[in-house]
Design an enzyme around this catalytic site. Structure first.
Site, PDB file in Angstrom:
ATOM      1  CD  GLU A  40      -3.813  -9.061  -1.674  1.00  0.00           C
ATOM      2  OE1 GLU A  40      -3.201  -9.479  -2.656  1.00  0.00           O
ATOM      3  OE2 GLU A  40      -4.960  -9.459  -1.367  1.00  0.00           O
ATOM      4  CG  PHE A  41      -8.514  -4.994  -2.239  1.00  0.00           C
ATOM      5  CD1 PHE A  41      -8.521  -3.645  -1.935  1.00  0.00           C
ATOM      6  CD2 PHE A  41      -8.342  -5.371  -3.568  1.00  0.00           C
ATOM      7  CE1 PHE A  41      -8.360  -2.678  -2.927  1.00  0.00           C
ATOM      8  CE2 PHE A  41      -8.187  -4.424  -4.571  1.00  0.00           C
ATOM      9  CZ  PHE A  41      -8.198  -3.075  -4.252  1.00  0.00           C
ATOM     10  CB  CYS A  73      -4.156  -2.078   7.068  1.00  0.00           C
ATOM     11  SG  CYS A  73      -3.124  -3.522   6.755  1.00  0.00           S
ATOM     12  N   GLY A  88     -17.714  -0.365  18.762  1.00  0.00           N
ATOM     13  CA  GLY A  88     -16.931  -0.867  19.884  1.00  0.00           C
ATOM     14  C   GLY A  88     -15.661  -0.060  20.034  1.00  0.00           C
ATOM     15  CB  THR A 118      -0.895  -0.014   1.249  1.00  0.00           C
ATOM     16  OG1 THR A 118      -1.679  -1.210   1.204  1.00  0.00           O
ATOM     17  CG2 THR A 118      -1.820   1.192   1.277  1.00  0.00           C
TER      18      THR A 118
HETATM   19  C1  UGA Z   1      -7.910  -4.106   6.246  1.00  0.00           C
HETATM   20  C2  UGA Z   1      -8.939  -4.174   5.115  1.00  0.00           C
HETATM   21  O1  UGA Z   1     -10.167  -4.694   5.613  1.00  0.00           O
HETATM   22  C3  UGA Z   1      -8.425  -5.057   3.978  1.00  0.00           C
HETATM   23  O2  UGA Z   1      -9.349  -5.041   2.900  1.00  0.00           O
HETATM   24  C4  UGA Z   1      -7.065  -4.524   3.519  1.00  0.00           C
HETATM   25  O3  UGA Z   1      -6.524  -5.331   2.499  1.00  0.00           O
HETATM   26  C5  UGA Z   1      -6.116  -4.516   4.693  1.00  0.00           C
HETATM   27  O4  UGA Z   1      -6.649  -3.676   5.735  1.00  0.00           O
HETATM   28  C6  UGA Z   1      -4.801  -3.970   4.225  1.00  0.00           C
HETATM   29  O5  UGA Z   1      -4.726  -2.772   3.958  1.00  0.00           O
HETATM   30  O6  UGA Z   1      -3.874  -4.744   4.005  1.00  0.00           O
HETATM   31  P1  UGA Z   1      -7.272  -5.775   8.267  1.00  0.00           P
HETATM   32  O7  UGA Z   1      -6.372  -4.688   8.746  1.00  0.00           O
HETATM   33  O8  UGA Z   1      -6.776  -7.178   8.202  1.00  0.00           O
HETATM   34  O9  UGA Z   1      -7.794  -5.427   6.780  1.00  0.00           O
HETATM   35  O10 UGA Z   1      -8.508  -5.801   9.235  1.00  0.00           O
HETATM   36  P2  UGA Z   1     -10.061  -5.416   9.178  1.00  0.00           P
HETATM   37  O11 UGA Z   1     -10.854  -6.640   9.145  1.00  0.00           O
HETATM   38  O12 UGA Z   1     -10.306  -4.378   8.161  1.00  0.00           O
HETATM   39  O13 UGA Z   1     -10.211  -4.764  10.631  1.00  0.00           O
HETATM   40  C7  UGA Z   1      -9.535  -3.554  10.954  1.00  0.00           C
HETATM   41  C8  UGA Z   1      -9.925  -3.080  12.324  1.00  0.00           C
HETATM   42  O14 UGA Z   1     -11.264  -2.611  12.321  1.00  0.00           O
HETATM   43  C9  UGA Z   1      -9.870  -4.152  13.432  1.00  0.00           C
HETATM   44  O15 UGA Z   1      -9.257  -3.578  14.570  1.00  0.00           O
HETATM   45  C10 UGA Z   1     -11.318  -4.488  13.688  1.00  0.00           C
HETATM   46  O16 UGA Z   1     -11.524  -4.887  15.013  1.00  0.00           O
HETATM   47  C11 UGA Z   1     -11.979  -3.142  13.411  1.00  0.00           C
HETATM   48  N1  UGA Z   1     -13.411  -3.258  13.016  1.00  0.00           N
HETATM   49  C12 UGA Z   1     -13.771  -3.907  11.890  1.00  0.00           C
HETATM   50  C13 UGA Z   1     -14.373  -2.659  13.820  1.00  0.00           C
HETATM   51  O17 UGA Z   1     -14.067  -2.037  14.859  1.00  0.00           O
HETATM   52  N2  UGA Z   1     -15.694  -2.760  13.444  1.00  0.00           N
HETATM   53  C14 UGA Z   1     -16.084  -3.407  12.325  1.00  0.00           C
HETATM   54  O18 UGA Z   1     -17.297  -3.450  12.045  1.00  0.00           O
HETATM   55  C15 UGA Z   1     -15.096  -4.000  11.534  1.00  0.00           C
END
Ligand code: UGA
Length: 443
Positions: A154-155, A270, A263, A124
């Site tokens: 990448e996603f 990321c 929350g 990124t």
């Molecule tokens: C994120 C993106 O979702 C991916 O699409 C992206 O590829 C990735 O970053 C990256 O840039 O490489 P990730 O960091 O693995 O992925 O995690 P997420 O699932 O996005 O969660 C991020 C944070 O948001 C976590 O701390 C999670 O607890 C929080 N979250 C997520 C919430 O507080 N509420 C939600 O409804 C969803």
């Protein structure tokens, strides 16, 4: 003949990409500058926890389709397509991304490229990075402009990284201008032939749009989370329930229920650094006004951590000094051992600084947490962490924590008080078991 693939940088992104490319039938060589990491991978030991990764790593190391090295020369010699998957952390004391590793990867690889090949950025990066690197690559490569640069953001999500890589939701090809474009597109289509055959949408874009796509996607996700957390603040002011509100607005397909879990907010390697890097880059481009809203997204997110601390203070029946606090969760999210900018550890650290005795348990992230937060105490199980506690905080929504029996846990704590930082427990059940239950945005 299938193109041979190298993956430069074997962290959460690169190691998963290398393993999944081998699973898709390619011969793959992974490179990392960290010799210990290379040894671990070569011995089929993933250097981090990611569900489903270990068996595939083992399978392809054993069948010889996947190897690892520290040698750029070996990489240059081996690959037709070189994926750059190195980290782009936030710069110390600044919002902007640190591109040292990306720059280094290209600078090391380029002078060794003796035959036509494609270098594909996956890291990124701030928009404009690919445009800056492309001429550097062509100038330094013996093969000249037959070393083509493309961008393929990448996603993948940690915790679902294997599945997201094998079955991506969409594929974005950022192509250069000029004769390199058809060459790059043809090679990328060969790499993703299975996913494309299964109907995965392919978006062909210019380099700028491809780099922006990643930043925009993460900015949108962060905004969605902070939006629902702002609604949680209003729910607390009015007696509303943000979980019901999220369900209600989420039924509108234009809004959608995903990423509306209120929350403790977002952390990890990321979203936090990507929204800051995006703001910094927009400022450099003279378009800073376009992203001022992301400051608020960041601020709402930071407020969540302070709010959990305040809530803990409200529930605690004694001063911080001498209070025994159990923190369930250290990873930034479940199904991961990643503690980068972990909201859970941030809260645990603050409580420790107030003088509380904080004991942390996490199903996977204990080793990483211990290394980075050595002043906290760690326990090997939920019951051990909570034994004698005056307050329990659930800060990462692991299934193991959701499934805890409040009656059983009530037998080991000193006080039945819980703060549910992820809205992942059933308040009715916990209250029925005699617990003082508090959660963000819920009565
Ligand atoms: C994120 C993106 O979702 C991916 O699409 C992206 O590829 C990735 O970053 C990256 O840039 O490489 P990730 O960091 O693995 O992925 O995690 P997420 O699932 O996005 O969660 C991020 C944070 O948001 C976590 O701390 C999670 O607890 C929080 N979250 C997520 C919430 O507080 N509420 C939600 O409804 C969803």
């Amino acid at each position: 003949m299938k193109p041979r693939i190298t993956v430069v940088g074997c962290g959460y992104l690169g190691a998963t990409h290398a393993v999944c490319m081998a699973e898709l039938g390619f011969e793959v060589l992974g490179l990392d500058v960290d010799a210990e990491r290379v040894t671990a991978l070569q011995e089929a030991r993933p250097p981090f926890y990611e569900p489903g990764l270990e068996p595939l790593l083992r399978k392809h190391v054993e069948n010889g389709r996947l190897r690892f090295t520290t040698s750029y020369a070996e990489c240059a010699d081996f690959g037709d397509v070189h994926f750059v998957c190195v980290a782009t952390p936030q710069r110390d004391g600044e919002f902007a991304a640190d591109l040292t590793f990306v720059d280094q990867a290209v600078a090391e690889l380029a002078p060794l490229l003796q035959r036509p090949c494609l270098v594909v950025g996956k890291s990124t990066v701030p928009v404009g990075t690919a445009e800056r690197l492309a001429p550097l690559l062509a100038d330094a490569a013996p093969v000249g402009d037959e070393a083509v640069l493309a961008w393929n953001p990448e996603f993948l999500r940690e915790g679902f990284a294997v599945d997201d890589t094998l079955r991506p939701g969409r594929i974005v090809f950022g192509l250069p201008e000029g004769p390199g474009a058809p060459y790059a597109e043809a090679l990328l289509r060969q790499v993703y032939v299975d996913a494309i055959g299964n109907g995965t949408p392919v978006v062909v874009a210019d380099l700028a749009t491809a780099q922006l796509t990643k930043a925009a996607a993460n900015a949108f996700l962060a905004t969605k989370i902070s939006f629902i957390n702002a609604m949680a603040e209003l729910c607390e002011a009015t007696g509303g329930d943000v979980t019901v509100l999220a369900d209600a607005i989420g039924h509108d397909p234009r809004i959608g229920r995903k990423f509306l879990n209120a929350g403790l907010g977002f952390g990890g390697g990321c979203l936090p650094k990507d929204i800051r890097g995006f703001m910094a880059r927009a400022g450099e481009l003279g378009a800073g006004d376009a992203l001022t809203f992301l400051r608020e997204v960041d601020a709402i997110n930071q407020r969540r951590r302070a709010r959990v601390v305040d809530m803990a203070q409200e529930v605690l029946d004694r001063p911080w000094a001498g209070a025994k606090i159990a923190v369930l969760g250290a990873a930034f999210k479940p199904e991961s051992d990643d503690i980068r900018d972990s909201p859970a550890l941030n809260v645990a650290g603050r409580l420790h600084l107030f003088g509380a005795h904080v004991t942390v348990h996490d199903p996977q992230a204990m080793a990483n947490a211990r290394r980075s937060w050595p002043t906290l105490t760690y326990a090997d199980s939920v019951l051990a962490a909570c034994s004698g506690a005056h307050l329990v905080l659930v800060l990462t929504e692991w299934d193991q924590f959701r499934e805890v029996d409040p009656d059983r846990l009530g037998e080991v704590v000193a006080t039945r008080a819980v703060v549910d930082g992820r809205n992942c427990l059933d308040p009715v059940r916990w209250r029925a078991a005699g617990w003082a239950y508090r959660a963000l945005g819920r009565p």
